[in-house]
Scaffold this active site. Structure first.
Site, PDB file in Angstrom:
ATOM      1  N   CYS A   1       0.838  -1.206   0.000  1.00  0.00           N
ATOM      2  CA  CYS A   1       0.000   0.000   0.000  1.00  0.00           C
ATOM      3  C   CYS A   1       0.876   1.260   0.000  1.00  0.00           C
ATOM      4  CB  CYS A   1      -0.967  -0.025   1.175  1.00  0.00           C
ATOM      5  SG  CYS A   1      -2.327   1.152   1.009  1.00  0.00           S
TER       6      CYS A   1
ATOM      7  N   HIS B   1      -3.627  -5.457   0.902  1.00  0.00           N
ATOM      8  CA  HIS B   1      -3.474  -5.807   2.311  1.00  0.00           C
ATOM      9  C   HIS B   1      -3.917  -7.253   2.488  1.00  0.00           C
ATOM     10  CE1 HIS B   1      -2.497  -1.858   3.869  1.00  0.00           C
ATOM     11  NE2 HIS B   1      -3.492  -1.339   3.177  1.00  0.00           N
TER      12      HIS B   1
END
Length: 515
Positions: A338, A446
């Site tokens: 991310c 994630h």
């Protein structure tokens, strides 16, 4: 094991604590699983959560990771109504305010306090929806109800107990010391009416023989006139922490088959990406804050961040940026998740000043030929992806693995140089890239290491670089971990007593827990 039928009216039980990290989320999760197994239509609720670890629902809404895990424990689909307000710390003393799963922007504490009435209306509406669907709502408080400086703005502790008429049970962490004093001090600081809502206590994280604790328990019950519902032993489980504060309580592993280094960024987020490694006694996970701590790493993982530009600046100021680049050039694998992907790129541009500090354009570490444009729109969604390339980082067995996770980020990242697709989402778009020259990759997914096959391939690949031994790495089963908590609570707590204060009856394998 079973539960007598609940009355038609929804019941409430509120779990508050003497402070943060005493185990409120742990207790709520275990109770949700225990009652779900008994056929109770139960749901968790936390009106306002201050946390950096969040979760993307099927609807594309953002909620606290702990409440999502508790929902799974209860056997219900996670929904933002279970955590209607999420506050995510940002840079510059502000926090991002997420209401019913959608960001409404960054605010400072003063501005947010002015919105108390409107936030409380959101909380009431969420509770009304849950009351129509569930028989028992287990409410989690935040921090301590005795934070007298916050009492006026409270919408998460005693204000919710008053709103719902919920009985309150206070949890104390005896492992850190001062449990009895913190319980008595909490009661003394509560307003008289709120003090009457407290129906008893749970002592959490105890090590040793509970018989040695009996004099203290007797004293507490005599002094307060309230029961101790049980003493819960400290157990090691991986069920998801709320925020980076839990990093302080991690076990340290000196001798390991694999050593991973994670820069502890000032605005680190979604640290639950690394919790699957905490289950493993032969893997060291080192959160580093300065140069010289990273040299022995077999791989470096750059985590998510709530402020990419601020944390890039911190990496340079600490000297870690230079060390990471040098180690990557020497062949050490580096993975960014991310915000970590954005940091690995050549440039991060913030024309809308969403990262704090005004309009900026800064250089990244330059280890991946990708560029990120930050913007006001936010991506929040569950994602299924496939590992396309990455053998030199994740190992051969990872290629082709289909993984489930989620994306929560601002910014659009594009590739502008020689790189291969690392991960591809099921809608066909690339959501991760890998360098053609270096063992460097990044993705927006994630949960990539939640996948047992990917995590095992990654660790075995790293360990096999030094030896031909096929080292065994344990597998993660979140449901089994929650079951451990449930079993410990059933053996440790007077569940019948807890449910009686909530207005319900309990018939379990243990009529009453004997301390």
């Amino acid at each position: 094991m079973g539960l007598r039928e609940l009355t038609m009216n929804t019941k409430f039980l509120m779990i508050q604590g003497t402070g943060s990290q005493v185990g409120k989320s742990f207790i709520v999760a275990g109770l949700c699983r225990l009652l779900k197994k008994s056929g109770v239509n139960v749901v968790p609720f936390k009106s306002q959560n201050m946390a950096l670890n969040s979760y993307a629902t099927e609807e594309g809404h953002e909620m606290g990771r702990a409440q999502a895990m508790q929902a799974m424990a209860a056997g219900v689909k996670p929904s933002s109504t279970m955590n209607p307000i999420l506050l995510k710390p940002a840079s510059g003393g502000q926090f991002q305010v997420v209401v019913l799963g959608q960001s409404i922007g960054n605010m400072d504490p003063k501005l947010y306090s002015e919105k108390k009435d409107s936030m409380m209306r959101v909380v009431r509406s969420s509770l009304d929806k849950l009351k129509n669907e569930f028989d028992l709502i287990i409410i989690e408080g935040a921090g301590s109800p005795a934070e007298i400086n916050l009492a006026e703005q409270d919408i998460v502790n005693m204000a919710i107990a008053r709103e719902t008429g919920s009985p309150v049970v206070i949890v104390a962490d005896i492992d850190r010391g001062g449990a009895f004093a913190s319980i008595c001090g909490t009661l003394d600081l509560l307003a008289l009416g709120d003090r009457g809502r407290v129906k008893g206590f749970i002592i959490n994280k105890f090590r040793g023989d509970t018989d040695l604790l009996k004099p203290g328990l007797d004293f507490l019950e005599n002094k307060t006139g309230l029961p101790v519902f049980g003493v819960v032993p400290r157990i090691d489980v991986v069920i998801g922490d709320e925020d980076a504060l839990c990093l302080e309580q991690r076990k340290q592993i000196i001798k390991a088959d694999v050593r991973l280094a994670v820069p502890r960024l000032p605005h680190i987020s979604n640290t639950t990406d690394f919790q699957p490694f905490d289950l493993l006694d032969n893997v060291a996970l080192d959160f580093i804050q300065g140069p010289g701590q990273i040299q022995k790493a077999d791989a470096i993982i750059i985590p998510g961040t709530k402020s990419t530009i601020a944390d890039l600046t911190w990496l340079r100021e600490t000297g870690l940026a230079q060390e990471i680049v040098e180690l990557a050039m020497s062949g050490v694998p580096v993975i960014g998740i991310c915000g970590g992907l954005q940091i690995l790129g050549t440039r991060v541009v913030d024309r809308s000043a969403v990262d704090g500090g005004g309009e900026r354009s800064v250089e990244g570490l330059g280890l991946l030929p990708v560029r990120t444009e930050l913007g006001e729109s936010k991506v929040v969604k569950q994602v299924k992806s496939v590992i396309v390339e990455g053998e030199k980082i994740l190992g051969t067995q990872s290629i082709g693995c289909r993984i489930s996770g989620y994306e929560i980020h601002v910014g659009v990242t594009t590739c502008h140089g020689p790189a291969q697709i690392f991960t591809r989402a099921e809608d066909g778009r690339p959501n991760g890239w890998i360098s053609e020259e270096l063992s460097v990759a990044g993705c927006y997914m994630h949960g990539i290491f939640d996948d047992n096959a990917v995590r095992t391939s990654f660790l075995q690949h790293l360990s096999n670089k030094e030896t031909d031994q096929n080292i065994v790495f344990a597998q993660l089963d979140l449901s089994a971990e929650i079951d451990k908590v449930s079993d410990v609570l059933e053996a440790s707590l007077n569940i019948k007593g807890l449910l009686e204060v909530a207005g319900s009856d309990w018939q379990g394998r243990h009529e009453e827990v004997v301390r």
